[in-house]
Motif scaffolding. Structure first.
Motif, short mmCIF file in Angstrom:
data_model
loop_
_atom_site.label_atom_id
_atom_site.label_comp_id
_atom_site.label_asym_id
_atom_site.label_seq_id
_atom_site.Cartn_x
_atom_site.Cartn_y
_atom_site.Cartn_z
N TRP A 112 -8.62 -8.27 -4.30
CA TRP A 112 -7.68 -9.33 -4.33
C TRP A 112 -8.12 -10.03 -5.84
O TRP A 112 -8.94 -10.47 -6.13
CB TRP A 112 -7.94 -10.40 -3.47
N SER B 31 -0.37 3.86 -2.72
CA SER B 31 -1.83 4.33 -2.52
C SER B 31 -1.65 5.27 -1.46
O SER B 31 -2.42 6.36 -1.35
CB SER B 31 -2.66 3.13 -2.20
N ASP C 143 -8.40 2.20 -5.75
CA ASP C 143 -8.73 0.90 -5.65
C ASP C 143 -7.23 0.21 -5.73
O ASP C 143 -6.46 0.45 -6.76
CB ASP C 143 -9.29 0.24 -7.05
N LEU C 144 -6.92 -0.53 -4.55
CA LEU C 144 -5.71 -1.29 -4.36
C LEU C 144 -5.78 -2.67 -4.87
O LEU C 144 -6.60 -3.71 -4.38
CB LEU C 144 -5.39 -1.15 -2.76
N ALA D 240 -10.31 4.06 0.38
CA ALA D 240 -9.57 2.82 -0.37
C ALA D 240 -10.39 1.61 -0.51
O ALA D 240 -11.29 1.46 0.56
CB ALA D 240 -8.46 2.71 0.55
N ARG D 241 -10.28 0.95 -1.38
CA ARG D 241 -10.77 -0.26 -1.62
C ARG D 241 -9.97 -1.26 -1.91
O ARG D 241 -9.06 -1.00 -2.80
CB ARG D 241 -12.03 -0.27 -2.88
N PHE D 242 -10.01 -2.53 -1.28
CA PHE D 242 -9.07 -3.49 -1.54
C PHE D 242 -9.38 -4.50 -2.50
O PHE D 242 -10.68 -5.42 -2.13
CB PHE D 242 -8.67 -3.99 -0.18
N GLU E 209 -4.36 -6.03 -6.06
CA GLU E 209 -3.09 -7.02 -5.59
C GLU E 209 -3.18 -8.46 -5.85
O GLU E 209 -4.42 -8.92 -5.43
CB GLU E 209 -2.80 -6.55 -4.37
N ALA F 149 -1.82 -3.93 3.34
CA ALA F 149 -2.29 -2.95 2.84
C ALA F 149 -3.51 -2.46 3.73
O ALA F 149 -3.52 -1.02 3.92
CB ALA F 149 -2.57 -2.95 1.32
N ARG F 150 -4.25 -3.25 4.17
CA ARG F 150 -5.59 -2.98 4.91
C ARG F 150 -4.96 -2.06 6.24
O ARG F 150 -5.96 -1.35 6.61
CB ARG F 150 -6.49 -4.11 5.20
N GLY G 147 0.71 -1.30 0.08
CA GLY G 147 -0.13 0.09 0.01
C GLY G 147 0.75 1.20 0.10
O GLY G 147 0.25 2.31 0.06
N LEU H 237 -2.21 -7.65 0.56
CA LEU H 237 -3.43 -6.81 0.69
C LEU H 237 -3.72 -6.89 2.02
O LEU H 237 -4.26 -5.66 2.55
CB LEU H 237 -4.40 -7.68 0.01
#
Ligand code: SAM
Length: 323
Positions: free
Chosen positions: A234, A196, A209-210, A230-232, A212, A221-222, A193, A218
């Protein structure tokens, strides 16, 4: 296909598996499991392209490993992750089988484990080794602790890209981003992250949007990007279809798949960026100076400029994506 170490050990009667399910940790796509009945397999993988490969075979697949009488640990490149997986296998299993290539350090791991646990059978073949032992409670010091923040407040854990600190290329890109960014941004191959977080520090961003593939990254990153914008996601960037086109993409694309330098993966990221951007969308990308990305960028974007460089890295700004 030449016979794998697993097939050799089973077919020659060197190894026999206890009845019941066989848990397999992080087998790469195409790993030979043909010697085990498919309904016994419990695959676990945190890397989305490999996860999808096994899902497509019809196997039972999860991100977290499950308990089973036998666990096969397929060695990853990251040494601490490899040890953590072996400790995890000991906690979830009875018989632990470790399989890896010499280039992934299997021989030194085998020597170390023999030093700790005593002699253990092994099969060597095709530039690698497979060995096995009954679970031990003497490997608990290999278990991976929950990620803790570094001095800058960033969380990382074994198995993520640039586990030791911020990547120099990403730093160069973060410094090269414009003072203001557009509203809808995607960070392709977002890792833990860092980029971001840098983008969210610029005015203008309404959503990022991340995207990954590695779930371990991830997860970090959270912890690192707690901003509600932010949205994660996968996903495999090369296959992912966003719900709406982006105004901007930022990325430090992967330059290798496994151990081998693989510019094709970076080129696939460039194509994915062009595909995910709106017609007015813009790309900011960093790459190692020696990597051959300019042709791919010119094929996928009408306008291309080099907007920054530092040491071995250059930052590209590309606009007018072509599909
Ligand atoms: C060079 S690293 C950059 C990471 C992060 N952006 C940073 O700056 O620290 C590339 C990232 O792409 C991820 N990756 C590799 N293949 C991928 C794929 N097919 N889809 C999505 N992410 C992928 C890797 O796990 C890694 O985190």
């Amino acid at each position: 296909m030449s016979q794998s170490r697993l097939s050799t050990a089973l077919e020659q009667g060197l190894l026999s598996l206890p009845a019941g399910p066989v848990s397999v940790l992080r087998p790469p796509a195409g790993y030979d499991l043909s010697a085990i009945a498919p309904d016994r397999l419990r695959i676990s993988h945190g890397f989305r392209p490999d996860y999808e490969f096994w899902q497509a075979t019809g196997a039972v697949v999860s991100v977290a490993p499950v308990a089973a009488p036998t666990t096969i640990v397929v060695l990853p490149r990251a040494k601490t992750l490899a040890r953590g997986m072996i400790a995890q296998a000991c906690a979830l299993s009875g018989l632990v089988i470790v399989d890896g290539q010499r280039t992934e350090g299997v021989d030194s791991l085998w020597r170390e484990l023999r030093g700790r646990l005593g002699e253990m059978p092994a099969v060597t073949k095709a530039h690698g080794r497979m060995f096995w032992f009954n679970v031990s409670d003497r490997l608990t010091d290999w278990a991976i602790a929950a990620p803790a923040p570094d001095a800058a407040g960033f969380y990382r854990q074994p198995g993520v890209f640039s586990e030791g600190g911020v990547d120099r290329g990403s730093q160069v890109l973060a410094a090269g981003l414009p003072a203001k960014l557009p509203a809808r941004v995607a960070d392709l191959g977002a890792g833990w992250g860092y980029l971001s977080a840098a983008a969210l520090a610029r005015p203008g961003v309404q959503q990022i949007d991340l995207i990954e593939a590695e779930s371990l990254s991830l997860d970090c990153a959270r912890l690192n990007v707690t901003d509600p914008r932010a949205r994660f996601i996968w996903a495999d960037v090369t296959r992912h279809a966003p719900d709406r086109a982006y105004d901007a993409v930022i990325m430090n694309p992967p330059f290798h798949a496994g151990r081998a330098a693989e510019p094709a993966l970076g080129q696939a990221f460039i194509a994915a960026a062009a595909r995910m951007l709106a017609p007015h969308g813009q790309l900011w990308m960093v790459s190692n100076r020696h990597l051959p990305y300019e042709t791919a960028l010119r094929e996928k974007f009408r306008n291309l400029a080099e907007v920054g460089q530092d040491g071995g890295f250059k930052v590209f700004h590309a606009t007018r994506p072509l599909r």
